[in-house]
Design a protein around this motif. Structure first.
Motif, PDB file in Angstrom:
ATOM      1  N   ASP A 151       0.822  -1.217   0.000  1.00 28.78           N
ATOM      2  CA  ASP A 151       0.000   0.000   0.000  1.00 28.78           C
ATOM      3  C   ASP A 151       0.855   1.266   0.000  1.00 28.78           C
ATOM      4  O   ASP A 151       0.462   2.290  -0.568  1.00 28.78           O
ATOM      5  CB  ASP A 151      -0.927   0.015   1.213  1.00 28.78           C
ATOM      6  N   GLU A 152       2.008   1.193   0.615  1.00 24.57           N
ATOM      7  CA  GLU A 152       2.884   2.368   0.695  1.00 24.57           C
ATOM      8  C   GLU A 152       3.678   2.608  -0.585  1.00 24.57           C
ATOM      9  O   GLU A 152       4.174   3.725  -0.812  1.00 24.57           O
ATOM     10  CB  GLU A 152       3.852   2.205   1.873  1.00 24.57           C
ATOM     11  N   ASN A 153       3.802   1.587  -1.429  1.00 20.66           N
ATOM     12  CA  ASN A 153       4.686   1.696  -2.593  1.00 20.66           C
ATOM     13  C   ASN A 153       4.024   1.465  -3.950  1.00 20.66           C
ATOM     14  O   ASN A 153       4.593   1.844  -4.972  1.00 20.66           O
ATOM     15  CB  ASN A 153       5.849   0.699  -2.452  1.00 20.66           C
ATOM     16  N   HIS A 154       2.870   0.861  -3.969  1.00 20.30           N
ATOM     17  CA  HIS A 154       2.238   0.552  -5.253  1.00 20.30           C
ATOM     18  C   HIS A 154       1.663   1.815  -5.896  1.00 20.30           C
ATOM     19  O   HIS A 154       1.224   2.739  -5.212  1.00 20.30           O
ATOM     20  CB  HIS A 154       1.126  -0.483  -5.066  1.00 20.30           C
ATOM     21  N   TYR A 155       1.682   1.856  -7.200  1.00 24.27           N
ATOM     22  CA  TYR A 155       1.112   2.978  -7.956  1.00 24.27           C
ATOM     23  C   TYR A 155       0.518   2.425  -9.247  1.00 24.27           C
ATOM     24  O   TYR A 155       0.731   1.260  -9.597  1.00 24.27           O
ATOM     25  CB  TYR A 155       2.177   4.038  -8.270  1.00 24.27           C
ATOM     26  N   THR A 156      -0.226   3.231  -9.932  1.00 29.19           N
ATOM     27  CA  THR A 156      -0.857   2.800 -11.178  1.00 29.19           C
ATOM     28  C   THR A 156      -0.489   3.745 -12.314  1.00 29.19           C
ATOM     29  O   THR A 156      -0.233   4.933 -12.091  1.00 29.19           O
ATOM     30  CB  THR A 156      -2.392   2.742 -11.050  1.00 29.19           C
ATOM     31  N   ILE A 157      -0.468   3.192 -13.518  1.00 27.94           N
ATOM     32  CA  ILE A 157      -0.310   3.967 -14.745  1.00 27.94           C
ATOM     33  C   ILE A 157      -1.414   3.489 -15.678  1.00 27.94           C
ATOM     34  O   ILE A 157      -1.493   2.285 -15.966  1.00 27.94           O
ATOM     35  CB  ILE A 157       1.069   3.739 -15.393  1.00 27.94           C
ATOM     36  N   PRO A 158      -2.294   4.367 -16.116  1.00 26.93           N
ATOM     37  CA  PRO A 158      -3.426   3.948 -16.948  1.00 26.93           C
ATOM     38  C   PRO A 158      -2.993   3.083 -18.135  1.00 26.93           C
ATOM     39  O   PRO A 158      -2.069   3.430 -18.870  1.00 26.93           O
ATOM     40  CB  PRO A 158      -4.021   5.277 -17.421  1.00 26.93           C
ATOM     41  N   GLY A 159      -3.658   1.951 -18.269  1.00 27.29           N
ATOM     42  CA  GLY A 159      -3.415   1.076 -19.409  1.00 27.29           C
ATOM     43  C   GLY A 159      -2.172   0.213 -19.298  1.00 27.29           C
ATOM     44  O   GLY A 159      -1.826  -0.491 -20.263  1.00 27.29           O
ATOM     45  N   GLN A 160      -1.494   0.246 -18.155  1.00 22.60           N
ATOM     46  CA  GLN A 160      -0.264  -0.536 -18.016  1.00 22.60           C
ATOM     47  C   GLN A 160      -0.299  -1.436 -16.788  1.00 22.60           C
ATOM     48  O   GLN A 160      -0.848  -1.076 -15.747  1.00 22.60           O
ATOM     49  CB  GLN A 160       0.954   0.396 -17.926  1.00 22.60           C
ATOM     50  N   LYS A 161       0.302  -2.599 -16.943  1.00 25.28           N
ATOM     51  CA  LYS A 161       0.420  -3.546 -15.849  1.00 25.28           C
ATOM     52  C   LYS A 161       1.654  -3.178 -15.014  1.00 25.28           C
ATOM     53  O   LYS A 161       2.688  -2.815 -15.565  1.00 25.28           O
ATOM     54  CB  LYS A 161       0.572  -4.961 -16.405  1.00 25.28           C
ATOM     55  N   ILE A 162       1.517  -3.269 -13.695  1.00 23.33           N
ATOM     56  CA  ILE A 162       2.621  -2.943 -12.795  1.00 23.33           C
ATOM     57  C   ILE A 162       3.142  -4.234 -12.164  1.00 23.33           C
ATOM     58  O   ILE A 162       2.379  -5.015 -11.592  1.00 23.33           O
ATOM     59  CB  ILE A 162       2.178  -1.967 -11.697  1.00 23.33           C
ATOM     60  N   ASP A 163       4.446  -4.466 -12.270  1.00 24.92           N
ATOM     61  CA  ASP A 163       5.078  -5.680 -11.745  1.00 24.92           C
ATOM     62  C   ASP A 163       5.864  -5.393 -10.474  1.00 24.92           C
ATOM     63  O   ASP A 163       6.344  -4.275 -10.257  1.00 24.92           O
ATOM     64  CB  ASP A 163       6.054  -6.265 -12.779  1.00 24.92           C
ATOM     65  N   LEU A 164       6.028  -6.440  -9.668  1.00 27.90           N
ATOM     66  CA  LEU A 164       6.915  -6.365  -8.508  1.00 27.90           C
ATOM     67  C   LEU A 164       8.279  -6.885  -8.952  1.00 27.90           C
ATOM     68  O   LEU A 164       8.430  -8.052  -9.299  1.00 27.90           O
ATOM     69  CB  LEU A 164       6.369  -7.228  -7.365  1.00 27.90           C
ATOM     70  N   ASP A 165       9.281  -6.013  -8.943  1.00 27.81           N
ATOM     71  CA  ASP A 165      10.625  -6.389  -9.412  1.00 27.81           C
ATOM     72  C   ASP A 165      11.597  -6.466  -8.241  1.00 27.81           C
ATOM     73  O   ASP A 165      11.522  -5.679  -7.308  1.00 27.81           O
ATOM     74  CB  ASP A 165      11.138  -5.366 -10.421  1.00 27.81           C
ATOM     75  N   LYS A 166      12.537  -7.429  -8.330  1.00 25.74           N
ATOM     76  CA  LYS A 166      13.489  -7.643  -7.245  1.00 25.74           C
ATOM     77  C   LYS A 166      14.932  -7.338  -7.624  1.00 25.74           C
ATOM     78  O   LYS A 166      15.812  -7.317  -6.763  1.00 25.74           O
ATOM     79  CB  LYS A 166      13.421  -9.103  -6.771  1.00 25.74           C
TER      80      LYS A 166
END
Length: 279
Positions: A151-166
């Motif tokens: 919740d503290e770090n996730h964000y959205t960009i319209p029309g794009q998938k957001i991945d968790l990267d390590k």
């Protein structure tokens, strides 16, 4: 008169029987307090107290208490939020974050399970061997801790998938942790994929020429995913240098393109990213 006396005697007998039953259930309840059992996932349970005539409070070794029926306790069907119920590693923990919001699984929970799957699912590793050896930081074994970070770090960009990267912030990293991970648009994440099985023992971005096996070819996908053939070279080292220059500039260009909608930490990591021959 006789009927009245008979009714009184019957009522007294019923009262005595009811009192005896109550005493019996009270003694039974008291005798069950302190009894131990093991739930279906192997956690030790202890009856802490009775709640009413059929329910008990069960205490687990972590100190948390769960209310359930006596029958559930006997069968071991008591859920402990600290049971490692997800891939034998993850547990739900105690807190405000839920796995289901009533309309389906929450986004935090789906991201958490997917992360654990990449690290600890043998079936997943059969098709994705590059994840073998990856682990999750112990703090994130607890869903509550991960969900708060989400919740503290996730964000959205319209029309794009957001991945968790390590491994963009920490190159070569194999541990999912709060310090190493960052959310990134899928289009950016794909820039850092390494298809090691396809290239064999050659450097990244290099392949042998089909028509002339003595030559090496440098190639790279551009920002639209199209494969770009750079040039032919006599040595694999020269071919790699050509790939390196192109790839690093491509990453910088895309960083500028996304500058206003990605975290500054990710933007800086892209600007300073170096492609190495042993990647």
């Amino acid at each position: 008169m006789e009927q009245v006396i008979e009714n009184i005697l019957v009522n007294e007998a019923v009262a005595i029987t009811t009192k005896e039953k109550r005493q019996h259930y009270k003694e039974q309840a008291l005798s069950r307090v302190g009894q131990m059992g093991i739930n279906t996932l192997g956690s030790l349970m202890i009856v802490d107290a009775y709640y009413g005539s059929t329910e008990v409070w069960v205490r687990f070794s972590q100190g948390n208490v769960v209310r359930c029926s006596w029958q559930q306790f006997q069968k071991g069907n008591v859920k402990n939020p600290y049971d490692k119920s997800v891939f034998g590693i993850g547990y739900l923990g105690e807190g405000n974050y839920k796995s289901n919001n009533g309309n389906g699984l929450t986004e935090q929970y789906k991201a958490w399970v997917a992360m654990l799957m990449r690290c600890y699912s043998l079936k997943f590793h059969e098709k994705n061997p590059s994840y073998i050896g990856c682990t999750v930081d112990e703090r994130w074994h607890n869903f509550q801790t991960f969900a708060k970070w989400y919740d503290e770090n996730h964000y959205t960009i319209p029309g794009q998938k957001i991945d968790l990267d390590k491994d963009i912030l920490v190159k070569g990293n194999k541990v999912y942790s709060p310090e190493a991970c960052i959310f990134t648009p899928s289009a950016i994440n794909k820039l850092f994929l390494k298809r090691q099985a396809a290239r064999g023992d050659l450097p990244i971005g290099v392949k042998r020429c089909t028509r002339n096996p003595k030559k090496y070819e440098a190639q790279c996908r551009n920002n639209t995913g199209k494969r770009i053939y750079l040039k032919y070279f006599d040595t694999k080292e020269e071919a790699f240098q050509s790939y390196k220059v192109y790839k690093e500039q491509l990453i910088k260009d895309i960083a500028e393109e996304y500058k206003e909608c990605i975290p500054h930490t990710l933007y800086n990591a892209m600007l300073t990213y170096k492609v190495e021959i042993n990647d």
